[in-house]
Design a protein around this motif. Sequence first.
Motif, PDB file in Angstrom:
ATOM      1  N   ARG A   1      11.255   5.205  -6.315  1.00  0.00           N
ATOM      2  CA  ARG A   1      11.832   6.169  -5.365  1.00  0.00           C
ATOM      3  C   ARG A   1      13.081   6.820  -5.945  1.00  0.00           C
ATOM      4  N   GLN A   2      13.939   6.026  -6.547  1.00  0.00           N
ATOM      5  CA  GLN A   2      15.172   6.569  -7.095  1.00  0.00           C
ATOM      6  C   GLN A   2      14.900   7.543  -8.242  1.00  0.00           C
ATOM      7  N   ILE A   3      13.923   7.203  -9.075  1.00  0.00           N
ATOM      8  CA  ILE A   3      13.575   8.108 -10.176  1.00  0.00           C
ATOM      9  C   ILE A   3      12.988   9.400  -9.619  1.00  0.00           C
ATOM     10  N   ALA A   4      12.092   9.264  -8.650  1.00  0.00           N
ATOM     11  CA  ALA A   4      11.458  10.447  -8.061  1.00  0.00           C
ATOM     12  C   ALA A   4      12.488  11.356  -7.406  1.00  0.00           C
ATOM     13  N   GLN A   5      13.446  10.758  -6.728  1.00  0.00           N
ATOM     14  CA  GLN A   5      14.447  11.544  -6.023  1.00  0.00           C
ATOM     15  C   GLN A   5      15.559  12.032  -6.940  1.00  0.00           C
ATOM     16  N   GLY A   6      15.573  11.530  -8.188  1.00  0.00           N
ATOM     17  CA  GLY A   6      16.581  11.986  -9.145  1.00  0.00           C
ATOM     18  C   GLY A   6      16.354  13.400  -9.631  1.00  0.00           C
ATOM     19  N   GLY A   7      15.121  13.896  -9.453  1.00  0.00           N
ATOM     20  CA  GLY A   7      14.842  15.296  -9.730  1.00  0.00           C
ATOM     21  C   GLY A   7      14.467  15.636 -11.160  1.00  0.00           C
ATOM     22  N   LYS A   8      14.430  14.652 -12.060  1.00  0.00           N
ATOM     23  CA  LYS A   8      14.120  14.959 -13.460  1.00  0.00           C
ATOM     24  C   LYS A   8      12.648  14.739 -13.797  1.00  0.00           C
ATOM     25  N   ALA A   9      11.976  13.856 -13.069  1.00  0.00           N
ATOM     26  CA  ALA A   9      10.571  13.544 -13.352  1.00  0.00           C
ATOM     27  C   ALA A   9       9.662  14.554 -12.672  1.00  0.00           C
ATOM     28  N   SER A  10       8.724  15.108 -13.432  1.00  0.00           N
ATOM     29  CA  SER A  10       7.740  16.009 -12.814  1.00  0.00           C
ATOM     30  C   SER A  10       6.634  15.221 -12.137  1.00  0.00           C
ATOM     31  N   SER A  11       6.322  14.052 -12.677  1.00  0.00           N
ATOM     32  CA  SER A  11       5.307  13.189 -12.085  1.00  0.00           C
ATOM     33  C   SER A  11       5.577  11.752 -12.489  1.00  0.00           C
ATOM     34  N   ILE A  12       5.152  10.814 -11.623  1.00  0.00           N
ATOM     35  CA  ILE A  12       5.319   9.385 -11.891  1.00  0.00           C
ATOM     36  C   ILE A  12       4.020   8.672 -11.542  1.00  0.00           C
ATOM     37  N   LEU A  13       3.519   7.903 -12.485  1.00  0.00           N
ATOM     38  CA  LEU A  13       2.439   6.964 -12.203  1.00  0.00           C
ATOM     39  C   LEU A  13       3.081   5.594 -12.128  1.00  0.00           C
ATOM     40  N   ALA A  14       3.004   4.945 -10.961  1.00  0.00           N
ATOM     41  CA  ALA A  14       3.642   3.652 -10.740  1.00  0.00           C
ATOM     42  C   ALA A  14       2.566   2.582 -10.595  1.00  0.00           C
ATOM     43  N   LEU A  15       2.520   1.657 -11.540  1.00  0.00           N
ATOM     44  CA  LEU A  15       1.502   0.606 -11.545  1.00  0.00           C
ATOM     45  C   LEU A  15       2.067  -0.716 -11.055  1.00  0.00           C
ATOM     46  N   GLU A  16       1.245  -1.454 -10.336  1.00  0.00           N
ATOM     47  CA  GLU A  16       1.614  -2.781  -9.852  1.00  0.00           C
ATOM     48  C   GLU A  16       0.374  -3.673  -9.939  1.00  0.00           C
ATOM     49  N   VAL A  17       0.574  -4.932 -10.366  1.00  0.00           N
ATOM     50  CA  VAL A  17      -0.556  -5.853 -10.508  1.00  0.00           C
ATOM     51  C   VAL A  17      -0.806  -6.666  -9.242  1.00  0.00           C
ATOM     52  N   ASP A  18       0.197  -6.764  -8.377  1.00  0.00           N
ATOM     53  CA  ASP A  18       0.055  -7.544  -7.153  1.00  0.00           C
ATOM     54  C   ASP A  18      -0.662  -6.712  -6.092  1.00  0.00           C
ATOM     55  N   GLN A  19      -1.845  -7.147  -5.711  1.00  0.00           N
ATOM     56  CA  GLN A  19      -2.678  -6.386  -4.779  1.00  0.00           C
ATOM     57  C   GLN A  19      -1.981  -6.184  -3.428  1.00  0.00           C
ATOM     58  N   ILE A  20      -1.303  -7.221  -2.944  1.00  0.00           N
ATOM     59  CA  ILE A  20      -0.645  -7.127  -1.636  1.00  0.00           C
ATOM     60  C   ILE A  20       0.442  -6.059  -1.670  1.00  0.00           C
ATOM     61  N   GLN A  21       1.282  -6.091  -2.697  1.00  0.00           N
ATOM     62  CA  GLN A  21       2.354  -5.100  -2.784  1.00  0.00           C
ATOM     63  C   GLN A  21       1.789  -3.708  -3.043  1.00  0.00           C
ATOM     64  N   HIS A  22       0.743  -3.628  -3.848  1.00  0.00           N
ATOM     65  CA  HIS A  22       0.127  -2.324  -4.117  1.00  0.00           C
ATOM     66  C   HIS A  22      -0.365  -1.672  -2.832  1.00  0.00           C
ATOM     67  N   GLU A  23      -0.981  -2.452  -1.975  1.00  0.00           N
ATOM     68  CA  GLU A  23      -1.475  -1.892  -0.714  1.00  0.00           C
ATOM     69  C   GLU A  23      -0.328  -1.382   0.148  1.00  0.00           C
ATOM     70  N   LYS A  24       0.808  -2.066   0.096  1.00  0.00           N
ATOM     71  CA  LYS A  24       1.987  -1.581   0.806  1.00  0.00           C
ATOM     72  C   LYS A  24       2.479  -0.270   0.193  1.00  0.00           C
ATOM     73  N   ASN A  25       2.472  -0.210  -1.132  1.00  0.00           N
ATOM     74  CA  ASN A  25       2.942   1.005  -1.807  1.00  0.00           C
ATOM     75  C   ASN A  25       2.072   2.211  -1.468  1.00  0.00           C
ATOM     76  N   LEU A  26       0.795   1.983  -1.265  1.00  0.00           N
ATOM     77  CA  LEU A  26      -0.108   3.088  -0.942  1.00  0.00           C
ATOM     78  C   LEU A  26       0.221   3.729   0.396  1.00  0.00           C
ATOM     79  N   ARG A  27       0.979   3.033   1.211  1.00  0.00           N
ATOM     80  CA  ARG A  27       1.375   3.589   2.510  1.00  0.00           C
ATOM     81  C   ARG A  27       2.617   4.471   2.414  1.00  0.00           C
ATOM     82  N   ILE A  28       3.191   4.568   1.216  1.00  0.00           N
ATOM     83  CA  ILE A  28       4.347   5.456   1.017  1.00  0.00           C
ATOM     84  C   ILE A  28       3.836   6.891   0.927  1.00  0.00           C
ATOM     85  N   THR A  29       4.325   7.743   1.793  1.00  0.00           N
ATOM     86  CA  THR A  29       3.794   9.111   1.874  1.00  0.00           C
ATOM     87  C   THR A  29       4.837  10.195   1.609  1.00  0.00           C
TER      88      THR A  29
END
Length: 236
Positions: A40-68
């Motif tokens: 979130r901090q990198i995305a809101q910093g304004g320098k990144a055009s795109s971010i692919l964020a990977l996570e191996v923990d299925q439970i946390q990944h499912e939570k991350n997918l709810r970020i809109t």
Amino acid sequence: MQLAPDRIELALDEMQLVNETVPQGACVLELGCGKADKTRQIAQGGKASSILALEVDQIQHEKNLRITDLPNVRFALGGAEEIPAEDASFDIVMMFKSLHHVPVEKMDLALQEIRRVLKPGGLAYLSEPIFAGEYNDILRLFHNEEAVRQAAFEAIKRSVDSGQLNLVREVFFNATVRYQDFAQFDRAVLKVTHTSHVLSPELYEEVRTKFEQHMTPEGAVFKVPMRVDLLRKDAT
């Protein structure tokens, strides 16, 4: 390269270093994004055009997918040892306290994968906690990471010594970690889904007692020694 100096004087908000490092308009890959706080901090910093964020923990990944509310971020399931991305796809690959979570026997493969997905001249930003300090003295009571942190450093050093990636800069600093109380520490550390911490009642009380020795009216504040290795892939 060194694992850690005898003394660290620099106190730093790591995002200051991150913002200085991320190229303008960069395609960013974050490995082991966890709760996506840094994402979130990198995305809101304004320098990144795109971010692919990977996570191996299925439970946390499912939570991350709810970020809109982060339109330039895509969350995906995957680990550093097998990155689901094309060759030469990213300007910078970032790992925040996550290389030492890669299985030791796959750390070299993870560094090879990072090199593979970096564009020529691209950067690898590898941030790792140093096994020292009062905060670490609490963590090691139930989760001693000395061996895996040493292994992560040695994997990075092998990557540099072999010429796979070139060392640009090594930064040592103290990061500040704050908790309002032990209950917050319990939620944030003991009950994380990516690691199963099973503490006996006696050990739980020992951890609580040691933590509460650091409590002040403003909560518990720790200085955590950190190392950042900034590496570059050859431009040719």
